[in-house]
Write a protein that holds these residues in place. Sequence first.
Motif, PDB file in Angstrom:
ATOM      1  N   ARG A 161      -2.289  65.423 -52.934  1.00 30.25           N
ATOM      2  CA  ARG A 161      -1.178  65.886 -52.112  1.00 30.25           C
ATOM      3  C   ARG A 161      -1.195  65.213 -50.749  1.00 30.25           C
ATOM      4  N   ALA A 162      -2.364  65.154 -50.124  1.00 32.60           N
ATOM      5  CA  ALA A 162      -2.467  64.531 -48.809  1.00 32.60           C
ATOM      6  C   ALA A 162      -2.077  63.057 -48.863  1.00 32.60           C
ATOM      7  N   LEU A 163      -2.520  62.367 -49.912  1.00 32.51           N
ATOM      8  CA  LEU A 163      -2.191  60.951 -50.041  1.00 32.51           C
ATOM      9  C   LEU A 163      -0.699  60.743 -50.232  1.00 32.51           C
ATOM     10  N   VAL A 164      -0.072  61.556 -51.095  1.00 39.27           N
ATOM     11  CA  VAL A 164       1.362  61.401 -51.366  1.00 39.27           C
ATOM     12  C   VAL A 164       2.193  61.735 -50.131  1.00 39.27           C
ATOM     13  N   LEU A 165       1.858  62.825 -49.456  1.00 40.67           N
ATOM     14  CA  LEU A 165       2.603  63.199 -48.254  1.00 40.67           C
ATOM     15  C   LEU A 165       2.440  62.152 -47.154  1.00 40.67           C
ATOM     16  N   GLY A 166       1.213  61.676 -46.971  1.00 35.30           N
ATOM     17  CA  GLY A 166       0.980  60.659 -45.941  1.00 35.30           C
ATOM     18  C   GLY A 166       1.666  59.350 -46.270  1.00 35.30           C
ATOM     19  N   LEU A 167       1.557  58.909 -47.521  1.00 31.07           N
ATOM     20  CA  LEU A 167       2.199  57.667 -47.929  1.00 31.07           C
ATOM     21  C   LEU A 167       3.716  57.796 -47.835  1.00 31.07           C
ATOM     22  N   GLY A 168       4.237  58.970 -48.218  1.00 25.04           N
ATOM     23  CA  GLY A 168       5.677  59.187 -48.102  1.00 25.04           C
ATOM     24  C   GLY A 168       6.137  59.143 -46.657  1.00 25.04           C
ATOM     25  N   ALA A 169       5.365  59.760 -45.754  1.00 26.65           N
ATOM     26  CA  ALA A 169       5.716  59.715 -44.336  1.00 26.65           C
ATOM     27  C   ALA A 169       5.699  58.276 -43.820  1.00 26.65           C
ATOM     28  N   GLY A 170       4.674  57.508 -44.226  1.00 31.23           N
ATOM     29  CA  GLY A 170       4.606  56.113 -43.795  1.00 31.23           C
ATOM     30  C   GLY A 170       5.783  55.303 -44.304  1.00 31.23           C
ATOM     31  N   CYS A 171       6.169  55.527 -45.558  1.00 29.88           N
ATOM     32  CA  CYS A 171       7.328  54.808 -46.106  1.00 29.88           C
ATOM     33  C   CYS A 171       8.603  55.200 -45.370  1.00 29.88           C
ATOM     34  N   GLY A 172       8.709  56.478 -44.980  1.00 31.21           N
ATOM     35  CA  GLY A 172       9.867  56.902 -44.206  1.00 31.21           C
ATOM     36  C   GLY A 172       9.948  56.181 -42.870  1.00 31.21           C
ATOM     37  N   PHE A 173       8.814  56.072 -42.181  1.00 30.20           N
ATOM     38  CA  PHE A 173       8.792  55.316 -40.929  1.00 30.20           C
ATOM     39  C   PHE A 173       9.089  53.840 -41.183  1.00 30.20           C
TER      40      PHE A 173
ATOM     41  N   ALA B 171      -4.353  61.482 -45.656  1.00 31.53           N
ATOM     42  CA  ALA B 171      -2.927  61.455 -45.327  1.00 31.53           C
ATOM     43  C   ALA B 171      -2.610  60.350 -44.331  1.00 31.53           C
ATOM     44  N   THR B 172      -3.450  60.209 -43.315  1.00 32.10           N
ATOM     45  CA  THR B 172      -3.185  59.212 -42.286  1.00 32.10           C
ATOM     46  C   THR B 172      -3.372  57.803 -42.813  1.00 32.10           C
ATOM     47  N   ALA B 173      -4.365  57.604 -43.665  1.00 34.50           N
ATOM     48  CA  ALA B 173      -4.555  56.289 -44.268  1.00 34.50           C
ATOM     49  C   ALA B 173      -3.325  55.902 -45.090  1.00 34.50           C
ATOM     50  N   GLY B 174      -2.801  56.858 -45.862  1.00 33.93           N
ATOM     51  CA  GLY B 174      -1.583  56.589 -46.614  1.00 33.93           C
ATOM     52  C   GLY B 174      -0.419  56.261 -45.708  1.00 33.93           C
ATOM     53  N   MET B 175      -0.305  56.970 -44.581  1.00 36.87           N
ATOM     54  CA  MET B 175       0.785  56.712 -43.646  1.00 36.87           C
ATOM     55  C   MET B 175       0.693  55.311 -43.055  1.00 36.87           C
ATOM     56  N   VAL B 176      -0.512  54.902 -42.657  1.00 36.22           N
ATOM     57  CA  VAL B 176      -0.690  53.570 -42.070  1.00 36.22           C
ATOM     58  C   VAL B 176      -0.289  52.487 -43.066  1.00 36.22           C
ATOM     59  N   LEU B 177      -0.715  52.635 -44.314  1.00 38.23           N
ATOM     60  CA  LEU B 177      -0.362  51.638 -45.325  1.00 38.23           C
ATOM     61  C   LEU B 177       1.139  51.619 -45.578  1.00 38.23           C
TER      62      LEU B 177
ATOM     63  N   ALA C 146      -4.232  42.014 -40.652  1.00 37.12           N
ATOM     64  CA  ALA C 146      -5.254  42.645 -41.490  1.00 37.12           C
ATOM     65  C   ALA C 146      -6.313  43.335 -40.638  1.00 37.12           C
ATOM     66  N   VAL C 147      -6.725  42.690 -39.555  1.00 36.25           N
ATOM     67  CA  VAL C 147      -7.761  43.262 -38.691  1.00 36.25           C
ATOM     68  C   VAL C 147      -7.256  44.532 -38.013  1.00 36.25           C
ATOM     69  N   ALA C 148      -6.021  44.497 -37.489  1.00 34.79           N
ATOM     70  CA  ALA C 148      -5.475  45.664 -36.801  1.00 34.79           C
ATOM     71  C   ALA C 148      -5.311  46.837 -37.753  1.00 34.79           C
ATOM     72  N   VAL C 149      -4.801  46.587 -38.965  1.00 35.16           N
ATOM     73  CA  VAL C 149      -4.604  47.670 -39.932  1.00 35.16           C
ATOM     74  C   VAL C 149      -5.952  48.215 -40.404  1.00 35.16           C
ATOM     75  N   ALA C 150      -6.936  47.322 -40.625  1.00 38.01           N
ATOM     76  CA  ALA C 150      -8.261  47.778 -41.042  1.00 38.01           C
ATOM     77  C   ALA C 150      -8.897  48.654 -39.969  1.00 38.01           C
ATOM     78  N   GLY C 151      -8.758  48.258 -38.712  1.00 39.26           N
ATOM     79  CA  GLY C 151      -9.288  49.078 -37.623  1.00 39.26           C
ATOM     80  C   GLY C 151      -8.608  50.433 -37.553  1.00 39.26           C
TER      81      GLY C 151
END
Length: 287
Positions: free
Chosen positions: A163-175, A221-227, A258-263
Amino acid sequence: MICALGSAVCYGTATVLQAVAARSAAAPGPDTGGSGASGVDPALLLRAVRQWRYIVGLGLDGLGFVLQIVALRSVPIYAVGAALASSLAVTAVVAARVLAVRLSGTEWAAVGVVCAGLGMLGLASGSEGHRDGPAALPWALLAVAAAILVAGAVGGRLPDRARALVLGLGAGCGFGVVEVAVRLIDSLDLTNPALYALLLGGGAAFLLLTSALQRGSVTTATAGMVLGETIGPALAGVVWLGDHTRDGLGWLAVTGFAVAVAGALALARFGEAPDAPPTRSLPEVPR
Protein backbone atom coordinates in the motif's frame (compact mmCIF):
# COMPACT_ATOMS: atom_id res chain seq x y z
CA MET A 1 18.05 26.34 -11.65
CA ILE A 2 17.95 28.75 -8.71
CA CYS A 3 14.15 28.66 -8.91
CA ALA A 4 14.20 24.85 -8.94
CA LEU A 5 16.37 24.80 -5.81
CA GLY A 6 14.15 27.42 -4.16
CA SER A 7 11.17 25.23 -4.92
CA ALA A 8 12.93 22.28 -3.28
CA VAL A 9 13.55 24.37 -0.14
CA CYS A 10 9.86 25.31 0.02
CA TYR A 11 8.66 21.74 -0.52
CA GLY A 12 11.19 20.26 1.90
CA THR A 13 10.23 22.65 4.70
CA ALA A 14 6.52 22.15 4.01
CA THR A 15 6.96 18.39 4.38
CA VAL A 16 8.06 18.78 8.00
CA LEU A 17 5.00 20.87 8.83
CA GLN A 18 2.50 18.79 6.87
CA ALA A 19 3.74 15.44 8.14
CA VAL A 20 3.27 16.44 11.77
CA ALA A 21 -0.18 17.84 10.92
CA ALA A 22 -1.19 14.69 9.02
CA ARG A 23 -0.31 12.49 12.00
CA SER A 24 -2.17 14.63 14.51
CA ALA A 25 -5.18 14.88 12.16
CA ALA A 26 -5.55 11.10 11.95
CA ALA A 27 -8.89 10.12 13.45
CA PRO A 28 -8.78 7.25 15.95
CA GLY A 29 -10.06 3.99 14.57
CA PRO A 30 -9.44 0.24 14.50
CA ASP A 31 -7.25 0.54 11.39
CA THR A 32 -4.87 3.29 12.61
CA GLY A 33 -6.30 5.90 10.34
CA GLY A 34 -10.07 6.06 10.57
CA SER A 35 -10.44 5.43 6.84
CA GLY A 36 -11.76 1.89 7.11
CA ALA A 37 -10.31 -0.57 4.66
CA SER A 38 -8.94 2.05 2.33
CA GLY A 39 -5.62 3.78 2.80
CA VAL A 40 -6.83 6.88 0.90
CA ASP A 41 -8.87 9.07 3.24
CA PRO A 42 -10.27 12.31 1.72
CA ALA A 43 -11.57 13.31 5.17
CA LEU A 44 -7.99 13.21 6.45
CA LEU A 45 -7.10 16.05 4.11
CA LEU A 46 -10.06 18.08 5.37
CA ARG A 47 -9.01 17.52 8.99
CA ALA A 48 -5.41 18.38 8.22
CA VAL A 49 -6.19 21.76 6.64
CA ARG A 50 -7.71 22.92 9.94
CA GLN A 51 -4.26 22.98 11.50
CA TRP A 52 -1.92 25.94 11.19
CA ARG A 53 1.09 23.80 10.37
CA TYR A 54 -0.67 22.32 7.37
CA ILE A 55 -1.86 25.77 6.23
CA VAL A 56 1.67 27.20 6.43
CA GLY A 57 2.90 24.11 4.61
CA LEU A 58 0.34 24.69 1.86
CA GLY A 59 1.53 28.29 1.56
CA LEU A 60 5.10 27.07 1.10
CA ASP A 61 3.83 24.49 -1.41
CA GLY A 62 2.15 27.31 -3.34
CA LEU A 63 5.33 29.36 -3.44
CA GLY A 64 7.31 26.27 -4.38
CA PHE A 65 4.87 25.54 -7.20
CA VAL A 66 5.29 29.02 -8.65
CA LEU A 67 9.07 28.63 -8.56
CA GLN A 68 8.70 25.16 -10.09
CA ILE A 69 6.70 26.57 -13.01
CA VAL A 70 9.35 29.22 -13.65
CA ALA A 71 12.05 26.57 -13.56
CA LEU A 72 10.15 24.22 -15.89
CA ARG A 73 9.85 27.02 -18.44
CA SER A 74 13.62 27.60 -18.35
CA VAL A 75 15.50 24.34 -17.79
CA PRO A 76 14.88 20.69 -18.78
CA ILE A 77 12.40 18.59 -16.83
CA TYR A 78 15.12 16.15 -15.75
CA ALA A 79 16.98 18.94 -13.95
CA VAL A 80 13.86 20.24 -12.22
CA GLY A 81 12.78 16.72 -11.24
CA ALA A 82 16.12 15.95 -9.63
CA ALA A 83 16.06 19.29 -7.81
CA LEU A 84 12.58 18.55 -6.45
CA ALA A 85 13.73 15.13 -5.27
CA SER A 86 16.45 16.94 -3.33
CA SER A 87 13.72 18.44 -1.16
CA LEU A 88 14.24 15.31 0.98
CA ALA A 89 17.70 16.62 1.83
CA VAL A 90 16.09 19.91 2.86
CA THR A 91 13.56 18.02 4.98
CA ALA A 92 16.35 16.07 6.68
CA VAL A 93 18.28 19.22 7.54
CA VAL A 94 15.15 21.07 8.74
CA ALA A 95 14.11 18.08 10.85
CA ALA A 96 17.59 17.95 12.37
CA ARG A 97 17.41 21.61 13.34
CA VAL A 98 13.76 22.08 14.26
CA LEU A 99 12.83 18.67 15.69
CA ALA A 100 16.26 17.76 17.05
CA VAL A 101 16.37 14.65 14.84
CA ARG A 102 19.80 13.07 14.78
CA LEU A 103 21.19 12.33 11.31
CA SER A 104 23.68 9.52 10.97
CA GLY A 105 26.98 10.00 9.19
CA THR A 106 25.58 8.09 6.23
CA GLU A 107 22.61 10.44 6.00
CA TRP A 108 24.81 13.54 6.14
CA ALA A 109 26.87 11.95 3.37
CA ALA A 110 23.65 11.43 1.39
CA VAL A 111 22.87 15.16 1.74
CA GLY A 112 26.30 15.89 0.30
CA VAL A 113 25.72 13.38 -2.52
CA VAL A 114 22.45 15.12 -3.45
CA CYS A 115 24.22 18.48 -3.57
CA ALA A 116 27.01 17.03 -5.72
CA GLY A 117 24.49 15.51 -8.13
CA LEU A 118 22.64 18.80 -8.46
CA GLY A 119 25.92 20.58 -9.09
CA MET A 120 26.67 18.21 -11.96
CA LEU A 121 23.19 18.74 -13.37
CA GLY A 122 23.56 22.50 -13.14
CA LEU A 123 26.78 22.36 -15.15
CA ALA A 124 25.44 19.96 -17.78
CA SER A 125 21.87 21.15 -18.31
CA GLY A 126 21.01 22.96 -21.50
CA SER A 127 17.88 25.01 -22.10
CA GLU A 128 14.43 23.46 -22.10
CA GLY A 129 13.14 21.92 -25.32
CA HIS A 130 10.72 23.77 -27.56
CA ARG A 131 8.84 20.86 -29.10
CA ASP A 132 5.13 20.43 -28.35
CA GLY A 133 5.28 16.65 -28.40
CA PRO A 134 2.68 14.35 -29.97
CA ALA A 135 -0.86 15.72 -30.31
CA ALA A 136 -2.12 12.93 -28.07
CA LEU A 137 0.28 13.76 -25.22
CA PRO A 138 -2.09 16.14 -23.33
CA TRP A 139 -4.87 13.53 -23.50
CA ALA A 140 -2.45 10.84 -22.37
CA LEU A 141 -1.52 12.96 -19.34
CA LEU A 142 -5.19 13.38 -18.47
CA ALA A 143 -5.71 9.62 -18.73
CA VAL A 144 -2.67 8.99 -16.50
CA ALA A 145 -3.98 11.46 -13.91
CA ALA A 146 -7.35 9.65 -13.82
CA ALA A 147 -5.61 6.28 -13.60
CA ILE A 148 -3.62 7.54 -10.59
CA LEU A 149 -6.84 8.14 -8.67
CA VAL A 150 -8.11 4.66 -9.52
CA ALA A 151 -4.77 3.09 -8.58
CA GLY A 152 -4.81 4.98 -5.28
CA ALA A 153 -8.30 3.69 -4.41
CA VAL A 154 -7.25 0.13 -5.22
CA GLY A 155 -3.80 0.38 -3.66
CA GLY A 156 -5.25 1.74 -0.43
CA ARG A 157 -6.71 -1.70 0.26
CA LEU A 158 -3.43 -3.57 -0.12
CA PRO A 159 -1.23 -4.83 2.77
CA ASP A 160 0.89 -2.19 4.49
CA ARG A 161 4.14 -2.39 2.50
CA ALA A 162 2.48 -2.74 -0.91
CA ARG A 163 0.00 0.00 0.00
CA ALA A 164 2.76 2.44 0.92
CA LEU A 165 4.61 1.75 -2.32
CA VAL A 166 1.49 2.16 -4.50
CA LEU A 167 0.36 5.35 -2.77
CA GLY A 168 3.84 6.85 -2.89
CA LEU A 169 4.43 5.87 -6.51
CA GLY A 170 0.99 7.19 -7.43
CA ALA A 171 1.72 10.51 -5.72
CA GLY A 172 5.05 10.75 -7.55
CA CYS A 173 3.39 10.04 -10.90
CA GLY A 174 0.81 12.73 -10.13
CA PHE A 175 3.57 15.26 -9.51
CA GLY A 176 5.23 14.02 -12.69
CA VAL A 177 2.04 14.72 -14.66
CA VAL A 178 2.16 18.28 -13.33
CA GLU A 179 5.79 18.69 -14.46
CA VAL A 180 5.04 17.61 -18.03
CA ALA A 181 1.69 19.42 -18.23
CA VAL A 182 3.28 22.76 -17.31
CA ARG A 183 5.37 22.55 -20.47
CA LEU A 184 2.26 22.00 -22.60
CA ILE A 185 0.36 25.04 -21.32
CA ASP A 186 1.18 28.37 -22.97
CA SER A 187 -1.97 30.25 -21.97
CA LEU A 188 -5.18 29.81 -20.00
CA ASP A 189 -6.96 27.78 -22.69
CA LEU A 190 -9.93 25.95 -21.18
CA THR A 191 -9.99 23.57 -24.15
CA ASN A 192 -6.46 22.33 -23.46
CA PRO A 193 -6.61 18.89 -21.77
CA ALA A 194 -3.15 19.51 -20.29
CA LEU A 195 -4.70 22.12 -17.99
CA TYR A 196 -7.12 19.57 -16.55
CA ALA A 197 -4.35 16.98 -16.36
CA LEU A 198 -2.35 19.44 -14.25
CA LEU A 199 -5.26 20.07 -11.87
CA LEU A 200 -6.30 16.42 -11.59
CA GLY A 201 -2.73 15.12 -11.33
CA GLY A 202 -1.78 17.66 -8.66
CA GLY A 203 -4.94 17.01 -6.63
CA ALA A 204 -4.50 13.25 -6.83
CA ALA A 205 -0.85 13.55 -5.82
CA PHE A 206 -1.65 15.59 -2.71
CA LEU A 207 -4.44 13.21 -1.70
CA LEU A 208 -2.30 10.09 -2.09
CA LEU A 209 0.73 11.70 -0.46
CA THR A 210 -1.28 12.84 2.57
CA SER A 211 -2.68 9.31 2.97
CA ALA A 212 0.77 7.78 2.50
CA LEU A 213 2.21 10.03 5.22
CA GLN A 214 -0.40 8.82 7.67
CA ARG A 215 -0.33 5.09 6.85
CA GLY A 216 2.27 2.46 6.06
CA SER A 217 6.02 2.68 5.63
CA VAL A 218 7.16 6.25 5.14
CA THR A 219 10.46 5.16 3.61
CA THR A 220 8.76 2.92 1.05
CA ALA A 221 6.15 5.55 0.15
CA THR A 222 8.73 8.30 -0.27
CA ALA A 223 11.04 6.14 -2.35
CA GLY A 224 8.12 5.39 -4.67
CA MET A 225 7.30 9.10 -4.87
CA VAL A 226 10.87 10.06 -5.78
CA LEU A 227 10.99 7.47 -8.56
CA GLY A 228 7.57 8.46 -9.88
CA GLU A 229 8.28 12.19 -10.06
CA THR A 230 11.73 11.95 -11.66
CA ILE A 231 12.23 9.10 -14.13
CA GLY A 232 9.00 9.24 -16.18
CA PRO A 233 8.87 13.04 -16.60
CA ALA A 234 12.60 13.16 -17.45
CA LEU A 235 12.12 10.62 -20.23
CA ALA A 236 9.06 12.50 -21.53
CA GLY A 237 11.05 15.72 -21.67
CA VAL A 238 13.96 14.15 -23.56
CA VAL A 239 11.94 11.97 -25.94
CA TRP A 240 8.97 14.20 -26.77
CA LEU A 241 9.68 17.78 -25.69
CA GLY A 242 13.25 18.20 -26.93
CA ASP A 243 15.12 18.64 -23.64
CA HIS A 244 18.88 18.35 -24.10
CA THR A 245 22.20 18.92 -22.38
CA ARG A 246 25.15 21.14 -23.14
CA ASP A 247 27.27 19.87 -26.00
CA GLY A 248 29.42 16.94 -24.91
CA LEU A 249 28.05 16.90 -21.35
CA GLY A 250 25.30 14.33 -21.71
CA TRP A 251 27.28 11.87 -19.61
CA LEU A 252 27.59 14.43 -16.81
CA ALA A 253 23.85 15.11 -16.83
CA VAL A 254 23.04 11.39 -16.64
CA THR A 255 25.57 10.92 -13.82
CA GLY A 256 24.30 13.95 -11.91
CA PHE A 257 20.68 12.84 -12.27
CA ALA A 258 21.47 9.32 -11.03
CA VAL A 259 23.59 10.61 -8.14
CA ALA A 260 20.98 13.15 -7.00
CA VAL A 261 18.12 10.61 -7.14
CA ALA A 262 20.21 7.95 -5.36
CA GLY A 263 21.05 10.42 -2.59
CA ALA A 264 17.38 11.34 -2.27
CA LEU A 265 16.40 7.67 -2.00
CA ALA A 266 18.94 7.25 0.80
CA LEU A 267 17.04 9.98 2.67
CA ALA A 268 13.61 8.50 1.96
CA ARG A 269 12.72 8.13 5.64
CA PHE A 270 12.52 11.92 5.80
CA GLY A 271 9.50 11.87 3.48
CA GLU A 272 7.74 12.18 6.80
CA ALA A 273 9.44 14.11 9.56
CA PRO A 274 9.42 12.32 12.92
CA ASP A 275 7.22 13.69 15.65
CA ALA A 276 8.81 16.28 17.90
CA PRO A 277 10.65 14.75 20.84
CA PRO A 278 8.66 14.69 24.09
CA THR A 279 9.31 17.44 26.58
CA ARG A 280 11.21 16.27 29.65
CA SER A 281 9.44 16.87 32.92
CA LEU A 282 11.26 18.01 36.01
CA PRO A 283 12.03 15.27 38.54
CA GLU A 284 9.70 15.12 41.50
CA VAL A 285 11.23 16.59 44.63
CA PRO A 286 10.76 14.31 47.64
CA ARG A 287 8.95 15.86 50.53
